[in-house]
Design a protein around this motif. Sequence first.
Motif, PDB file in Angstrom:
ATOM      1  N   HIS A  22       0.868  -1.106   0.117  1.00 47.46           N
ATOM      2  CA  HIS A  22       0.048   0.084  -0.065  1.00 47.46           C
ATOM      3  C   HIS A  22       0.870   1.150  -0.146  1.00 47.46           C
ATOM      4  O   HIS A  22       0.758   2.132   0.569  1.00 47.46           O
ATOM      5  N   PHE A  23       1.922   1.216  -0.667  1.00 50.43           N
ATOM      6  CA  PHE A  23       2.785   2.455  -0.775  1.00 50.43           C
ATOM      7  C   PHE A  23       2.990   2.694  -2.285  1.00 50.43           C
ATOM      8  O   PHE A  23       3.104   1.735  -3.226  1.00 50.43           O
ATOM      9  N   SER A  89       3.329  -2.385   5.379  1.00 46.90           N
ATOM     10  CA  SER A  89       2.209  -1.928   4.837  1.00 46.90           C
ATOM     11  C   SER A  89       1.044  -2.242   5.067  1.00 46.90           C
ATOM     12  O   SER A  89       0.047  -1.405   5.342  1.00 46.90           O
ATOM     13  N   ILE A  90       0.918  -3.592   5.527  1.00 44.32           N
ATOM     14  CA  ILE A  90      -0.288  -3.864   6.425  1.00 44.32           C
ATOM     15  C   ILE A  90      -0.700  -3.365   7.670  1.00 44.32           C
ATOM     16  O   ILE A  90      -1.625  -2.861   7.932  1.00 44.32           O
ATOM     17  N   MET A  91       0.461  -3.124   8.415  1.00 38.11           N
ATOM     18  CA  MET A  91       0.200  -2.396   9.615  1.00 38.11           C
ATOM     19  C   MET A  91      -0.137  -1.117   9.589  1.00 38.11           C
ATOM     20  O   MET A  91      -0.874  -0.489  10.453  1.00 38.11           O
ATOM     21  N   THR A  92       0.243  -0.239   8.498  1.00 35.91           N
ATOM     22  CA  THR A  92       0.092   1.139   8.652  1.00 35.91           C
ATOM     23  C   THR A  92      -1.039   1.475   7.495  1.00 35.91           C
ATOM     24  O   THR A  92      -1.629   2.381   7.733  1.00 35.91           O
ATOM     25  N   ARG A  93      -1.280   0.824   6.574  1.00 38.16           N
ATOM     26  CA  ARG A  93      -2.357   0.989   5.608  1.00 38.16           C
ATOM     27  C   ARG A  93      -3.136  -0.306   4.987  1.00 38.16           C
ATOM     28  O   ARG A  93      -3.890   0.085   4.050  1.00 38.16           O
ATOM     29  N   GLY A  94      -2.957  -1.249   5.731  1.00 35.78           N
ATOM     30  CA  GLY A  94      -3.782  -2.433   5.414  1.00 35.78           C
ATOM     31  C   GLY A  94      -5.326  -2.336   5.569  1.00 35.78           C
ATOM     32  O   GLY A  94      -5.792  -1.473   6.153  1.00 35.78           O
ATOM     33  N   THR A  95      -5.751  -3.169   4.591  1.00 36.60           N
ATOM     34  CA  THR A  95      -7.435  -3.435   4.801  1.00 36.60           C
ATOM     35  C   THR A  95      -7.797  -3.904   6.204  1.00 36.60           C
ATOM     36  O   THR A  95      -6.982  -4.643   6.702  1.00 36.60           O
ATOM     37  N   ILE A 184     -11.756  -4.632  19.297  1.00 33.76           N
ATOM     38  CA  ILE A 184     -10.736  -5.197  18.266  1.00 33.76           C
ATOM     39  C   ILE A 184     -10.580  -4.502  17.096  1.00 33.76           C
ATOM     40  O   ILE A 184      -9.579  -4.034  16.594  1.00 33.76           O
ATOM     41  N   MET A 185     -11.594  -3.826  16.665  1.00 28.77           N
ATOM     42  CA  MET A 185     -11.786  -3.107  15.562  1.00 28.77           C
ATOM     43  C   MET A 185     -11.256  -1.803  15.736  1.00 28.77           C
ATOM     44  O   MET A 185     -10.306  -1.204  14.992  1.00 28.77           O
ATOM     45  N   LYS A 186     -11.215  -1.248  16.910  1.00 32.34           N
ATOM     46  CA  LYS A 186     -10.582  -0.011  17.220  1.00 32.34           C
ATOM     47  C   LYS A 186      -9.138  -0.106  17.288  1.00 32.34           C
ATOM     48  O   LYS A 186      -8.146   0.665  16.832  1.00 32.34           O
ATOM     49  N   GLY A 187      -8.618  -1.269  17.796  1.00 40.77           N
ATOM     50  CA  GLY A 187      -7.329  -1.700  17.838  1.00 40.77           C
ATOM     51  C   GLY A 187      -6.567  -1.815  16.576  1.00 40.77           C
ATOM     52  O   GLY A 187      -5.540  -1.380  16.349  1.00 40.77           O
ATOM     53  N   LEU A 188      -7.417  -2.301  15.505  1.00 40.88           N
ATOM     54  CA  LEU A 188      -6.911  -2.309  14.020  1.00 40.88           C
ATOM     55  C   LEU A 188      -6.592  -0.881  13.483  1.00 40.88           C
ATOM     56  O   LEU A 188      -5.865  -0.936  12.604  1.00 40.88           O
ATOM     57  N   LYS A 189      -7.339  -0.125  14.036  1.00 41.39           N
ATOM     58  CA  LYS A 189      -7.276   1.193  13.403  1.00 41.39           C
ATOM     59  C   LYS A 189      -6.057   2.171  13.985  1.00 41.39           C
ATOM     60  O   LYS A 189      -5.879   2.929  13.516  1.00 41.39           O
ATOM     61  N   LEU A 190      -5.549   1.504  14.864  1.00 39.80           N
ATOM     62  CA  LEU A 190      -4.406   2.045  15.712  1.00 39.80           C
ATOM     63  C   LEU A 190      -3.382   2.432  14.509  1.00 39.80           C
ATOM     64  O   LEU A 190      -2.738   3.297  14.757  1.00 39.80           O
ATOM     65  N   TYR A 191      -3.169   1.740  13.649  1.00 41.62           N
ATOM     66  CA  TYR A 191      -2.036   1.648  12.691  1.00 41.62           C
ATOM     67  C   TYR A 191      -2.591   2.416  11.476  1.00 41.62           C
ATOM     68  O   TYR A 191      -1.534   2.322  10.571  1.00 41.62           O
TER      69      TYR A 191
END
Length: 193
Positions: A22-23, A89-95, A184-191
């Motif tokens: 995702h870059f 890429s996944i951690m910062t911009r992943g689906t 969990i969904m909020k946690g995924l949005k941390l990145y």
Amino acid sequence: MGQSNSTSSKKVEIGALDHTPHFDDSELQSLAKQYQKENPSGTIAKEEFIEAMEQMGVVDTFLQNTLFNVFDANADGEISFSEFVQALSIMTRGTPNEKLRFAFKMYDIDHSGYVSRDDMLQVLEAFARMVGPGDENPLTSVGGKKYDSPQELVDDLFGQMDTNEDGKISFEEYQVGAMKNTDIMKGLKLYSA
């Protein structure tokens, strides 16, 4: 990560990426240049990765090893540029689905394709050690419910996610359960960028 004492240098190839990250091209060029500068051998050794984790405040050995294993997708004991870019890429911009799969891999510590109670407990205990005790610890309160221990949280999550009650959570069960859990969904949005 850290400067290598090796005199040999291996050129990082952007075209050799296993997956499309995702870059954009400019970001990939910048990442490749920095990666090459920090890792002239072309890979990140486990010791270098752990040193970087410690510099970022992740000092728990179990978490360091678990994260390394998730980054080291082919399990060859080192992190290639492709593996590094894919994980970043996944951690910062992943689906959401990519982030769920990444998180699932952290919990599936024995690489069985399932998360056992013990797998989840080990990860949550490590997170609890890292965050420390107290009311602000996200593991003590999830969805407004307070837990006295990581074991209580594991029991509750298994009650929600292990829908076929076989004592383990498949990725599909994890995915469905996580999508229903706002914490969990909020946690995924941390990145998220």
